[in-house]
Enzyme design. Structure first.
Site, short mmCIF file in Angstrom:
data_model
loop_
_atom_site.label_atom_id
_atom_site.label_comp_id
_atom_site.label_asym_id
_atom_site.label_seq_id
_atom_site.Cartn_x
_atom_site.Cartn_y
_atom_site.Cartn_z
N HIS A 180 2.17 1.99 -3.44
CA HIS A 180 1.16 2.55 -4.33
C HIS A 180 1.21 4.08 -4.37
O HIS A 180 0.70 4.69 -5.30
CB HIS A 180 -0.25 2.15 -3.87
CG HIS A 180 -0.79 0.89 -4.50
ND1 HIS A 180 -0.70 0.63 -5.84
CD2 HIS A 180 -1.47 -0.16 -3.96
CE1 HIS A 180 -1.30 -0.53 -6.11
NE2 HIS A 180 -1.77 -1.03 -4.98
N GLU A 230 0.84 -1.21 0.00
CA GLU A 230 0.00 0.00 0.00
C GLU A 230 0.87 1.24 0.00
O GLU A 230 0.56 2.23 -0.67
CB GLU A 230 -0.95 0.01 1.20
CG GLU A 230 -1.84 -1.23 1.34
CD GLU A 230 -2.57 -1.64 0.07
OE1 GLU A 230 -2.87 -0.77 -0.76
OE2 GLU A 230 -2.82 -2.86 -0.09
N GLU A 242 -1.36 -2.55 -10.07
CA GLU A 242 -1.31 -3.71 -9.18
C GLU A 242 -0.17 -4.66 -9.52
O GLU A 242 0.56 -5.11 -8.64
CB GLU A 242 -2.65 -4.45 -9.17
CG GLU A 242 -3.82 -3.64 -8.60
CD GLU A 242 -3.57 -3.10 -7.20
OE1 GLU A 242 -2.62 -3.55 -6.53
OE2 GLU A 242 -4.32 -2.19 -6.78
N1 ARG Z 1 -6.03 -1.34 -4.42
C1 ARG Z 1 -6.17 -2.27 -3.35
C2 ARG Z 1 -4.86 -3.01 -3.27
O1 ARG Z 1 -4.55 -3.91 -3.97
C3 ARG Z 1 -7.29 -3.23 -3.52
C4 ARG Z 1 -8.65 -2.63 -3.50
C5 ARG Z 1 -9.63 -3.58 -3.99
N2 ARG Z 1 -10.97 -3.14 -3.87
C6 ARG Z 1 -12.00 -3.79 -4.42
N3 ARG Z 1 -13.16 -3.32 -4.27
N4 ARG Z 1 -11.87 -4.87 -5.12
O2 ARG Z 1 -3.99 -2.64 -2.60
ZN ZN Z 2 -2.61 -2.91 -4.75
#
Ligand code: ARG
Ligand code: ZN
Length: 885
Positions: free
Chosen positions: A301, A298, A320
């Site tokens: 990101h 995180e 991702e």
């Molecule tokens: N961006 C997030 C992560 O991989 C995942 C969020 C996923 N949310 C969802 N509603 N599918 O760190």
């Molecule tokens: Zn992610």
């Protein structure tokens, strides 16, 4: 109903400024949003006005530049608010009421236990206010939260706190400003009675950043590991990628009800408690590693996702795949690289390969979806990681770093595509990656078939590699991929020098004994010259590409690789291949109806493992990994038709035979371990515990009273959750008649001890749900009624339902279909409560075609039963309808 990549159009309007005001009432929450909008100068108007997304919001009023609109100035439906006469440039104010307390979907603003929190990715923001809820619309956010001061003393949002004070009726407010433009999916808000730990980090340019982790008071003693991980990640990103943090404060909040692992909201990450809380007494080694990995993920990101974001959701793997690659290399650096790699490859080959071979198969950059939440998949994350890893390895570390520098510099503040990422790597390396980009467009797992010929007289070894890729939905034919195959050749005394006919060594990737073969065509032959003896090839070192590789290794070849290869991954892989073959021998016997108790297995597997156990010079992590038999799921992946019972019983028989043959060595390892040593989650200690617990697991198959006693003792004396739960797991699975009483006592004691720790209760549920004993489904039904099971909490659902249906093949696939019916009921129950979670639970059913006819029919019937539900959510509908094609 499906959204198509080819329909992408840039937004007609831009939102320069977003001002939000949240009034968190006892009942409803009133959201007032003031948006500064203007036409996008780069887009020719279509004349259709402005359409905003908005769902499940009760409209109070709409005004433009302070003038309240009347009903016929706008159109409102379940998903949109349209202003047909929208001016070129204006301020739009909407007031709407939402109901977070009854929001069980856990998307948008919702209540988790005592606090309010948000989850907006991918499309949850539209459940908060009307907006252009798409990642290519980026705005500067000002957020004011007003709430009762006693109940919600902590009020958080993205960016910096710019004002706070009291309001009427015992309430107070806080205003936050995020100076970085961002898409709405990165918005976050938290209100609660939270405590926090605090630390600081000095960035490479000398700025001090305040770090805070917010939790409920009872969890304050479980934040230290996350904080350490965060600081390590911040330093690592500076050193490895030159990325510095960009706000004065970075906050993490832990919440109990969360659909996924965590969310990278700008400056305010929200985490599933399972991915942030850790202390030795309650958290396993795997849990500690997960916290480190997810905290880093995180945090990373912030650059790969937030500063540079996605143009549209088809580009999801842009952030991702790259961020998983970043967190995986970080974890490898922090711990044991081979351990991390083996873990990731096992998951990929077991689960992502299955996804790629099933009805939900999609490319790393998909071109169509019905519900984007269904595309947070192993393909996007894990195969996406492999694609970035291949790029990094093809370029080598220096060029890859130059390429990522260029990518961040070119696209800072932009919403871009996977093409843009690859273009930056092409620009710095001068390489043409056109063919490589097929990895983004073509779904399915490529298959490499390797054959060879040894020319004794010439001292030449001819290696031929052919590639194919099976059809996937919508893609009957595939073009050849650009596949890097890292390899070497092994002689009787170790690595052989490599000279490839007509090919100069590549200084970036090769040394004398290691090379990377680049496949670009359907078939290649490589000729290795001047060899003193017939070699054994060591192929796909480090798992250099996400492919299935077939080469007819003899069992003696595999033993040579296991003991002699320089690549840890290939040594491990050879051990697994040897074990698979031996288990398959036993499966043949099982199918013939032979009695498996006391069966003899190929002595080479025993000898190979004996050597492993006796060799003190070996890394314990390697020994533990190589000693562990391939999972039932991975064994199933190797079969044309998955024979659940044959796999289960044959694997168990091989495990027992190994335990019998190696009892002295295994006992020695188990006894030599210092059970009283203080817990540390370091790579060495984790490896030691995992080896010791692997030994315990083997020995427990012998059903001897001393081991049951040892197991109970390990449970009672453990100073850490890894050892405690390992012992419980063995007792729960034990078929020994003498285990019954101990098992019941231990399970009861465990629950009594930990009933107030939800994450430990999850482990208690999981360990029972994955028991291979034949009454497990009954136990699961009972646990569903137990006060420990919270029916709408995703962690509880994953621990009980997810574990039973994904990690307990022998019981889930019961011949009477009762396991399937249980899952069907759960999916139908959750369909209306939490569509995202419901859709995820469907996964085991998507594999129905892989099983024998009787099981196929039962699973198919469950899919039909679900599809017949009149109010099916988009999420469940997409997975079920695609599975029935
Ligand atoms: N961006 C997030 C992560 O991989 C995942 C969020 C996923 N949310 C969802 N509603 N599918 O760190
Ligand atoms: Zn992610």
């Amino acid at each position: 109903k499906a959204i198509q990549l080819k329909d992408y159009r840039p937004p007609e309007y831009l939102i320069d400024r977003t001002e939000l005001h949240f009034d968190l009432g006892a009942d409803k929450t009133r959201v007032t949003s003031t948006l500064t909008l203007r036409r996008n100068p780069d887009v020719t108007p279509t004349g259709k006005g402005l359409t905003l997304h908005g769902q499940e919001i009760e409209l109070v009023s709409v005004s433009i530049d302070g003038r309240t609109l009347s009903d016929n100035d706008y159109r409102l439906d379940d998903e949109t608010l349209t202003l047909p006469e929208a001016p070129e440039q204006f301020e739009l104010t909407t007031v709407g009421d939402i109901d977070p307390k009854n929001n069980t979907s856990l998307e948008g603003l919702y209540r988790s236990r005592t606090m309010y929190c948000t989850q907006c990715e991918a499309e949850g923001f539209r459940k908060i206010t009307w907006y252009l809820d798409r990642p290519d619309v980026m705005s500067e956010f000002f957020t004011t939260v007003v709430a009762d001061e006693k109940q919600f003393p902590v009020l958080l949002s993205n960016g910096n706190l710019i004002e706070q004070g009291s309001a009427d009726n015992g309430r107070h407010f806080a205003t936050w400003h995020d100076p970085h433009k961002k898409p709405a999916y990165l918005f976050a808000l938290v209100a609660g009675n939270l405590e926090h730990i605090e630390d600081t980090f000095t960035t490479m340019s000398g700025r001090d950043v305040t770090l805070k982790i917010f939790v409920e008071a009872k969890d304050l003693d479980k934040c230290g590991h996350a904080m350490t991980s965060l600081k390590n990640a911040m330093r690592w990103d500076e050193e490895q990628y030159g990325r510095e943090y960009d706000l004065d404060i970075f906050m993490i909040v832990a919440v109990d009800d969360f659909n996924m692992g965590a969310m990278e909201n700008k400056g305010l990450n929200i985490f599933n408690t399972a991915c942030v809380l850790a202390k030795p007494e309650t958290t396993t080694d795997a849990g500690f590693q997960r916290v480190e990995g997810v905290v880093a993920h995180e945090y990373f990101h912030n650059w790969s996702g937030n500063r540079v974001t996605c143009r549209d959701w088809f580009q999801l793997s842009l952030k991702e795949g790259f961020t998983v690659y970043r967190d995986a290399t970080f974890s490898a650096d922090m711990g044991s690289p081979t351990f991390k790699r083996v873990e990731d490859v096992s998951m990929l080959r077991t689960l992502q390969f299955a996804e790629d071979a099933g009805p939900m198969a999609h490319p790393v950059r998909p071109d169509s979806y019905i519900e984007i939440s269904n595309f947070y998949t192993l393909t996007i994350y894990e195969k996406g990681n492999e694609v970035v890893r291949m790029l990094a390895n093809l370029l080598g570390p220096e060029l890859f770093r130059k390429g990522t520098d260029l990518y961040f510099e070119r696209h800072d503040g932009q919403a871009v595509t996977t093409e843009d990422f690859v273009a930056a790597l092409e620009a710095v390396s001068g390489r043409d990656l056109t063919q490589f980009k097929r990895w983004y467009d073509q779904a399915g797992t490529p298959k490499l078939t390797v054959t060879d010929r040894w020319d004794e007289d010439a001292g030449e070894y001819h290696l031929t590699i052919a590639q194919t890729c099976p059809p996937t939905p919508g893609q009957p034919e595939k073009q050849p991929f650009h596949i890097p195959v890292a390899m070497g050749l092994l002689g009787s005394a170790g690595s052989l020098p490599l000279k490839i006919k007509g090919q100069a060594p590549n200084p970036e990737t090769d040394d004398n004994t290691h090379t990377v073969l680049e496949l670009t065509e359907a078939e290649h032959t490589f000729v290795f010259e001047q060899l003193p003896e017939k070699p054994v090839p060591s192929l796909l070192r480090g798992f250099s590409a996400p492919v299935k590789l077939y080469y007819g290794y003899s069992r003696d070849d595999l033993m040579r690789l296991m003991s002699g290869d320089s690549d840890g991954f290939c040594r491990w892989d050879a051990s697994q291949q040897l074990a698979i073959e031996v288990i398959e021998d036993v499966m043949v016997a099982y199918q013939k109806g032979e009695d498996l108790s006391g069966i003899t297995i190929d002595g080479r597997l025993i000898e190979a493992n004996r050597l492993l156990l006796q060799d003190d010079s070996l890394d314990k992590a390697m020994v533990a990994l190589m000693l562990s038999l391939p999972s039932e799921a991975y064994l199933g992946e190797q079969q044309d038709e998955i024979q659940v019972e044959a796999i289960h019983h044959s694997r168990a028989a091989v495990k027992r035979a190994l335990a019998e043959a190696l009892k002295p060595e295994l006992t020695q390892i188990y006894r030599a371990y210092d059970h009283g040593k203080p817990y540390r989650p370091t790579a060495d200690d984790i490896a030691e515990r995992s080896l010791k617990n692997a030994a315990l697991s083997y020995l427990m198959t012998l059903n001897e009273p001393e081991m049951i006693e040892a197991c109970e003792q390990q449970y009672r004396q453990a100073n850490n959750m890894t050892d405690a739960i390992a012992a419980v797991g063995e007792l729960v699975n034990s078929q020994a008649s003498g285990a019954e009483t101990v098992r019941e006592q231990v399970l009861a004691d465990f629950y009594q001890t930990w009933k107030d720790e939800p994450l430990v209760v999850d482990q208690w549920l999981r360990v029972q749900a994955t028991s291979s004993r034949s009454n497990t489904l009954d136990v699961v039904h009972e646990l569903e009624q137990h006060p420990a099971f919270e029916p709408n909490n995703p962690n509880k659902i994953r621990a009980l339902v997810g574990a039973f249906t994904n990690a307990n093949p022998i019981n889930f696939h019961r011949a009477d279909g009762a396991g399937y019916r249980f899952l069907g009921d759960q999916i139908l129950r959750l369909n209306s409560v939490n569509p995202q979670i419901a859709a995820r639970l469907v996964t085991p059913f998507t594999r129905w075609k892989r099983y024998p006819k009787a099981q196929q029919e039962l699973m198919h019937a469950e899919l039909e039963r679900i599809k017949a539900e009149p109010k099916l959510s988009k999420d469940v509908y997409e997975v079920v309808s695609k599975s029935l094609v």
